[in-house]
Design a protein around this motif. Structure first.
Motif, mmCIF file in Angstrom:
data_model
loop_
_atom_site.group_PDB
_atom_site.id
_atom_site.type_symbol
_atom_site.label_atom_id
_atom_site.label_comp_id
_atom_site.label_asym_id
_atom_site.label_seq_id
_atom_site.Cartn_x
_atom_site.Cartn_y
_atom_site.Cartn_z
ATOM 1 N N PHE A 628 0.846 -1.201 0.000
ATOM 2 C CA PHE A 628 0.000 0.000 0.000
ATOM 3 C C PHE A 628 0.878 1.246 0.000
ATOM 4 O O PHE A 628 2.067 1.208 0.326
ATOM 5 C CB PHE A 628 -0.953 -0.002 1.203
ATOM 6 N N LEU A 629 0.245 2.349 -0.351
ATOM 7 C CA LEU A 629 0.969 3.596 -0.568
ATOM 8 C C LEU A 629 0.129 4.741 -0.009
ATOM 9 O O LEU A 629 -1.098 4.794 -0.207
ATOM 10 C CB LEU A 629 1.216 3.768 -2.068
ATOM 11 N N LEU A 630 0.777 5.663 0.698
ATOM 12 C CA LEU A 630 0.101 6.828 1.272
ATOM 13 C C LEU A 630 0.352 8.041 0.393
ATOM 14 O O LEU A 630 1.499 8.372 0.092
ATOM 15 C CB LEU A 630 0.623 7.100 2.688
ATOM 16 N N ARG A 631 -0.732 8.696 -0.009
ATOM 17 C CA ARG A 631 -0.616 9.879 -0.863
ATOM 18 C C ARG A 631 -1.686 10.887 -0.469
ATOM 19 O O ARG A 631 -2.662 10.548 0.206
ATOM 20 C CB ARG A 631 -0.778 9.504 -2.343
ATOM 21 N N PHE A 632 -1.455 12.141 -0.897
ATOM 22 C CA PHE A 632 -2.443 13.177 -0.643
ATOM 23 C C PHE A 632 -3.518 13.131 -1.719
ATOM 24 O O PHE A 632 -3.217 13.038 -2.908
ATOM 25 C CB PHE A 632 -1.796 14.564 -0.621
ATOM 26 N N SER A 633 -4.754 13.196 -1.291
ATOM 27 C CA SER A 633 -5.871 13.163 -2.230
ATOM 28 C C SER A 633 -5.917 14.461 -3.031
ATOM 29 O O SER A 633 -5.785 15.559 -2.474
ATOM 30 C CB SER A 633 -7.184 12.974 -1.476
ATOM 31 N N SER A 634 -6.092 14.316 -4.329
ATOM 32 C CA SER A 634 -6.213 15.491 -5.188
ATOM 33 C C SER A 634 -7.643 16.011 -5.218
ATOM 34 O O SER A 634 -7.873 17.216 -5.342
ATOM 35 C CB SER A 634 -5.769 15.160 -6.615
ATOM 36 N N GLY A 635 -8.613 15.120 -5.108
ATOM 37 C CA GLY A 635 -9.999 15.524 -5.255
ATOM 38 C C GLY A 635 -10.658 15.922 -3.960
ATOM 39 O O GLY A 635 -11.684 16.603 -3.969
ATOM 40 N N LYS A 636 -10.117 15.496 -2.829
ATOM 41 C CA LYS A 636 -10.718 15.808 -1.544
ATOM 42 C C LYS A 636 -9.725 16.623 -0.728
ATOM 43 O O LYS A 636 -8.617 16.174 -0.459
ATOM 44 C CB LYS A 636 -11.082 14.518 -0.800
ATOM 45 N N PRO A 637 -10.074 17.837 -0.347
ATOM 46 C CA PRO A 637 -9.111 18.691 0.358
ATOM 47 C C PRO A 637 -8.768 18.148 1.731
ATOM 48 O O PRO A 637 -9.596 17.542 2.410
ATOM 49 C CB PRO A 637 -9.844 20.038 0.456
ATOM 50 N N LYS A 638 -7.542 18.360 2.121
ATOM 51 C CA LYS A 638 -7.048 18.017 3.453
ATOM 52 C C LYS A 638 -7.316 16.553 3.781
ATOM 53 O O LYS A 638 -7.795 16.206 4.853
ATOM 54 C CB LYS A 638 -7.713 18.921 4.490
ATOM 55 N N ALA A 639 -6.990 15.674 2.804
ATOM 56 C CA ALA A 639 -7.286 14.249 2.975
ATOM 57 C C ALA A 639 -6.133 13.412 2.462
ATOM 58 O O ALA A 639 -5.336 13.843 1.616
ATOM 59 C CB ALA A 639 -8.570 13.882 2.244
ATOM 60 N N ILE A 640 -6.045 12.177 3.000
ATOM 61 C CA ILE A 640 -4.999 11.235 2.616
ATOM 62 C C ILE A 640 -5.650 10.007 1.984
ATOM 63 O O ILE A 640 -6.619 9.461 2.523
ATOM 64 C CB ILE A 640 -4.165 10.821 3.840
ATOM 65 N N SER A 641 -5.107 9.606 0.847
ATOM 66 C CA SER A 641 -5.608 8.418 0.147
ATOM 67 C C SER A 641 -4.642 7.254 0.378
ATOM 68 O O SER A 641 -3.425 7.413 0.257
ATOM 69 C CB SER A 641 -5.724 8.709 -1.354
ATOM 70 N N ILE A 642 -5.200 6.095 0.747
ATOM 71 C CA ILE A 642 -4.387 4.889 0.925
ATOM 72 C C ILE A 642 -4.759 3.921 -0.191
ATOM 73 O O ILE A 642 -5.820 3.298 -0.165
ATOM 74 C CB ILE A 642 -4.649 4.228 2.296
ATOM 75 N N CYS A 643 -3.917 3.812 -1.170
ATOM 76 C CA CYS A 643 -4.179 2.885 -2.275
ATOM 77 C C CYS A 643 -3.313 1.643 -2.109
ATOM 78 O O CYS A 643 -2.229 1.708 -1.521
ATOM 79 C CB CYS A 643 -3.922 3.551 -3.618
ATOM 80 N N PHE A 644 -3.797 0.507 -2.627
ATOM 81 C CA PHE A 644 -3.091 -0.759 -2.391
ATOM 82 C C PHE A 644 -3.328 -1.698 -3.567
ATOM 83 O O PHE A 644 -4.232 -1.504 -4.396
ATOM 84 C CB PHE A 644 -3.571 -1.400 -1.090
ATOM 85 N N THR A 645 -2.517 -2.710 -3.630
ATOM 86 C CA THR A 645 -2.650 -3.701 -4.694
ATOM 87 C C THR A 645 -3.096 -5.041 -4.111
ATOM 88 O O THR A 645 -2.736 -5.390 -2.987
ATOM 89 C CB THR A 645 -1.310 -3.886 -5.440
ATOM 90 N N ARG A 646 -3.918 -5.786 -4.929
ATOM 91 C CA ARG A 646 -4.394 -7.105 -4.515
ATOM 92 C C ARG A 646 -4.562 -7.963 -5.760
ATOM 93 O O ARG A 646 -4.457 -7.461 -6.898
ATOM 94 C CB ARG A 646 -5.720 -6.988 -3.775
ATOM 95 N N VAL A 647 -4.847 -9.206 -5.566
ATOM 96 C CA VAL A 647 -5.076 -10.129 -6.678
ATOM 97 C C VAL A 647 -6.569 -10.439 -6.729
ATOM 98 O O VAL A 647 -7.172 -10.847 -5.721
ATOM 99 C CB VAL A 647 -4.256 -11.424 -6.495
ATOM 100 N N ASP A 648 -7.182 -10.231 -7.913
ATOM 101 C CA ASP A 648 -8.614 -10.511 -8.021
ATOM 102 C C ASP A 648 -8.845 -11.989 -8.320
ATOM 103 O O ASP A 648 -7.916 -12.799 -8.364
ATOM 104 C CB ASP A 648 -9.252 -9.617 -9.078
ATOM 105 N N ARG A 649 -10.130 -12.410 -8.559
ATOM 106 C CA ARG A 649 -10.473 -13.817 -8.729
ATOM 107 C C ARG A 649 -9.867 -14.419 -9.986
ATOM 108 O O ARG A 649 -9.679 -15.620 -10.063
ATOM 109 C CB ARG A 649 -11.992 -13.971 -8.764
ATOM 110 N N SER A 650 -9.502 -13.539 -10.937
ATOM 111 C CA SER A 650 -8.884 -14.056 -12.163
ATOM 112 C C SER A 650 -7.368 -14.182 -12.036
ATOM 113 O O SER A 650 -6.698 -14.568 -13.003
ATOM 114 C CB SER A 650 -9.229 -13.145 -13.344
ATOM 115 N N GLY A 651 -6.848 -13.843 -10.869
ATOM 116 C CA GLY A 651 -5.399 -13.938 -10.657
ATOM 117 C C GLY A 651 -4.638 -12.721 -11.134
ATOM 118 O O GLY A 651 -3.405 -12.736 -11.145
ATOM 119 N N GLN A 652 -5.357 -11.678 -11.530
ATOM 120 C CA GLN A 652 -4.694 -10.458 -12.006
ATOM 121 C C GLN A 652 -4.512 -9.471 -10.848
ATOM 122 O O GLN A 652 -5.369 -9.354 -9.962
ATOM 123 C CB GLN A 652 -5.544 -9.798 -13.101
#
Length: 800
Positions: A628-652
């Motif tokens: 996961f990665l911590l970044r500042f949200s561009s669309g929401k003021p004064k907010a932090i976005s936590i984005c992450f990677t996972r594997v879906d049911r197709s294995g992607q």
């Protein structure tokens, strides 16, 4: 006191040797420091008057001075005064035990210690002169390693020349006494030998007794002429030394007042509002204060010598002798001017008032005199007054015209207070802590309130020997607001002024556009000072793309040649932010500055921060699932976005962007670290590539079992994990399509459960959600229905 001032400039082995001399004789260096002026006044007569009677006088006078010092300290109720009183009491007892029966020993010790000081100072001066044979003063020589070393050497040279001038004055006094004695013998001789009143005629014959009288007359006459000539030469020599001292003081003022102090004031701009850095910055004044005090010592001592010499010079002038008095008059006037310059420029704003002041809200500032401790001996320090000035009034003041109506731009309440001695800083200062702006001039025409700049004028008046010197200093520009929602725009006005204004401007003029590289420096410096660590090159590239407005064009542009206008910086909305660039950046800065955990995470390199959503997705797709990665949200003021990677049911591998954490959610949950530990799907943190346990361990206050994703054994509610406050609800989050209950993660939301999500549906099997921290009241009904129906829904773009 000039010898002691010079001794304080000693460094290295010379300083150690001086201290060892005092230690060897068990003469306390603190006594030498406190009574330096009195001790040096005795120094000139010690060598010739070492009889017991004089020794008793010196012992008794010094002992009396020490007792007076203890009486004064008893009247001061501070910790420093108490400690000094205790030491001085012990010194008095030691002094009586050692010198009560043997006062001549005191004279021997004083003489040896002062002779050692003088020899060491002279050797230091010879070394300095050898380092710079081409000039009387050290001025930018390559052998000087720093500006501070350069100034120290100038101070040392000034002290030694002052000592030489004092010696010349002593010689002039001695020659005057010798001349008076010879005049007495001359008059007595003429009274006894009236025939010798006139020069004898060479062709005349005189009795042998008259011839002997004429010879005696000629010898007396020659002795008088010799002393008059010697005295005249000494007067000319001391005048040359005075001129050299003037040259040195001017150079010292140039380096200290015009360079060091000016640069210190300029650094106040970038430190405004950062309390811990401002306190450190004030510590840097101590060295400048010592240099200013050294200059004042030299000016004052030289003034006294010039006044004394003016009273006796040009007596018994011989034909064709040049009078020294006109030269001394010019030197004295220049010393007066240098004293006024020093007194005025040493009066400074030690701690600037806030650069954003809200009407009817208390604010504070500190003003001090760097030479107030010395001035207190011969001046009366009056009250310090504060006034608010408009730009036109500041311009008038800088052009030498004092504004006639100081109340025209507004009124400051509680703006007058007397200066007092601060024992901790050794400065005469005043802390105006309860000031308020009751009213201020309003904006005119198209002016915006947040672009209207004022300044605070601090002024006082010193009286030195019946001469009044008005001192003043003007604060950094200040924006006066009436509502806190004006703070962001006001701060934009201030940072543009602080970083991009010319140091020697007349008013508050600023450039209309600035190169991007200067903008980048400003953003990086502000972030560094307020958060603790600066911005990366990738952060700055992201900010440039938003400010310039074309990320693709940015790749082919030469940013060093790109200019940013004031309008684009503060007024033109950025499409992605839905607000101007600075206002968005300020909200991020404010969020980070107000949250100690976020500041620590940023400084540890666990926070990517300024990065585009597309770039974050590229990075995470190349990482291990669970990163996961911590970044500042561009669309929401004064907010932090936590984005992450996972594997879906197709294995992607896929990258998810949950709804950002805004300020409201931060205030309701405990810490970001606990939230990250609570979600088992968050495993590795980018860019460190280490486990969240290793990365955030120091910020986590829960049990080790909780940190590993296990149940909370320390606090539970209904058998469920209770990492957050019990009043907060929990939602099951499935980040995979597995139906295993163990695949779920618990994360609390601070808001009440919406009625739409009241539960007839089993969330463990029906919800396939990615809206981790959703404030469900802010989510559209369509989005809620998709969640309830188990449909995979992408997060709206304006949330990331």
């Amino acid at each position: 006191m000039a010898l002691w001032a010079a001794s304080q400039s000693l460094r290295g082995p010379a300083l150690q040797q001086m201290l060892q001399t005092y230690e060897m004789h068990q003469f306390h260096i603190e006594i030498r420091c406190i009574f330096a002026n009195w001790i040096e006044n005795q120094f000139w007569n010690l060598g010739q008057n070492r009889d017991e009677l004089n020794a008793v006088r010196v012992r008794d006078e010094l002992l009396n001075l020490m007792r007076q010092q203890t009486q004064q300290l008893e009247q001061i109720s501070t910790q420093d005064a108490l400690l000094q009183w205790s030491r001085m009491t012990k010194y008095i007892e030691d002094f009586k035990n050692r010198f009560q029966q043997n006062p001549t020993k005191l004279l021997d010790i004083l003489l040896e210690c002062l002779e050692t000081e003088r020899r060491l100072c002279q050797e230091a001066t010879i070394t300095l002169k050898g380092n710079d044979e081409s000039s009387d003063w050290s001025n930018g020589n390559n052998n000087i390693s720093s500006a501070a070393e350069d100034i120290r050497k100038i101070c040392s040279q000034l002290h030694m020349i002052t000592i030489d001038a004092e010696n010349d004055w002593k010689n002039i006094q001695q020659l005057g006494e010798n001349l008076n004695i010879l005049y007495h013998h001359w008059n007595k001789f003429l009274h006894e030998h009236p025939e010798c009143r006139y020069q004898p005629v060479s062709s005349s014959k005189f009795p042998s007794n008259q011839i002997a009288a004429f010879k005696q007359r000629q010898k007396l006459y020659n002795d008088i002429l010799e002393i008059v000539k010697h005295r005249k030469d000494t007067e000319m020599g001391i005048a040359e030394k005075f001129a050299k001292i003037l040259e040195g003081i001017k150079l010292l003022h140039s380096k200290v007042l015009d360079n060091q102090l000016f640069e210190w004031k300029q650094r106040q701009k970038t430190l405004s509002g950062v309390e811990n850095l401002m306190n450190t910055h004030c510590e840097e004044l101590k060295q400048i204060q010592l240099w200013c005090e050294s200059s004042l010592d030299t000016i004052w001592q030289t003034k006294i010598l010039v006044e004394q010499l003016l009273a006796v010079c040009d007596k018994n002038l011989l034909p064709n002798d040049q009078a020294v008095k006109p030269t001394l008059d010019i030197i004295f006037q220049e010393l007066e001017n240098l004293l006024s310059e020093l007194v005025n420029k040493a009066f400074i704003i030690m701690k600037q008032p806030p650069q954003i002041i809200k009407v009817d809200t208390k604010f504070a500032a500190s003003v001090c005199s760097l030479i107030g401790t010395k001035l207190n001996a011969f001046s009366q320090l009056t009250d310090v007054n504060a006034y608010i000035l408009s730009e036109s009034q500041v311009r008038s003041l800088r052009n030498g015209n004092f504004p006639p109506d100081l109340g025209a731009s507004g009124k400051i309440l509680n703006s007058c207070k007397p200066m007092q001695f601060d024992s901790q800083t050794r400065m005469w200062k005043v802390d105006l802590t309860n000031m308020k702006i009751g009213r201020r001039a309003t904006a005119k025409g198209d002016e915006m309130v947040t672009e209207l700049k004022f300044a605070i004028l601090f002024t006082s008046e010193f009286t030195i020997q019946a001469k009044k010197i008005v001192v003043r200093d003007v604060s950094l520009p200040t924006v006066v607001i009436v509502n806190t929602n004006q703070t962001a725009n006001a701060m934009g006005t201030i940072v543009w002024d602080n970083y991009f204004s010319s140091p020697n401007r007349e008013g508050f003029e600023v450039p209309k556009e600035v190169k991007w590289q200067n903008i980048a420096h400003m953003l990086n410096t502000e972030f560094f000072h307020r958060v603790g660590s600066g911005l990366s090159e990738e952060n700055l590239q992201f900010l440039a793309s938003k400010l310039i407005g074309d990320s693709y064009l940015l790749k082919t542009m030469d940013l060093s040649c790109t200019s940013i206008t004031w309008q684009k910086f503060i007024k033109v909305p950025v499409l992605e932010f839905s607000q101007p660039f600075w206002k968005w950046f300020y909200t991020v800065l404010d969020l980070m500055q107000s949250n100690s955990e976020l500041k620590a995470i940023w400084c540890e390199g666990l926070f990517v921060g300024f990065i585009a959503k597309e770039r974050a997705k590229e990075i995470l797709l190349e990482c291990e699932p669970g990163t996961f990665l911590l970044r500042f949200s561009s669309g929401k003021p004064k907010a932090i976005s936590i984005c992450f990677t996972r594997v879906d049911r197709s294995g992607q591998k896929v990258v998810e962007f949950p709804e950002p954490l805004d300020e409201k959610k931060f205030t309701l949950m405990k810490t970001l670290s606990e939230c990250l530990f609570d979600i088992q799907q968050f495993i590795y943190v980018y860019p460190k590539g280490i486990s969240k346990e290793d990365a955030f361990r120091s910020h986590y206050s829960g049990s080790s079992n909780q940190m590993k994703g296990g149940p909370d054994t320390t606090a539970s509610e209904g058998g469920k994990s209770s990492i957050y406050d019990k009043s907060k609800l929990k939602f099951k989050l499935f980040l995979d399509d597995s139906t295993e209950p163990e695949a779920s993660s618990t994360c609390s939301t601070p808001l009440p459960t919406p009625q739409a999500l009241t539960p007839s549906v089993d969330p463990e099997y029906e919800m396939v959600g990615i809206n981790v921290y959703s404030d469900m009241q802010d989510v559209s009904e369509d989005f809620v229905q998709h969640l309830l129906q188990g449909s995979a829904v992408d997060e709206p773009d304006n949330f990331c």
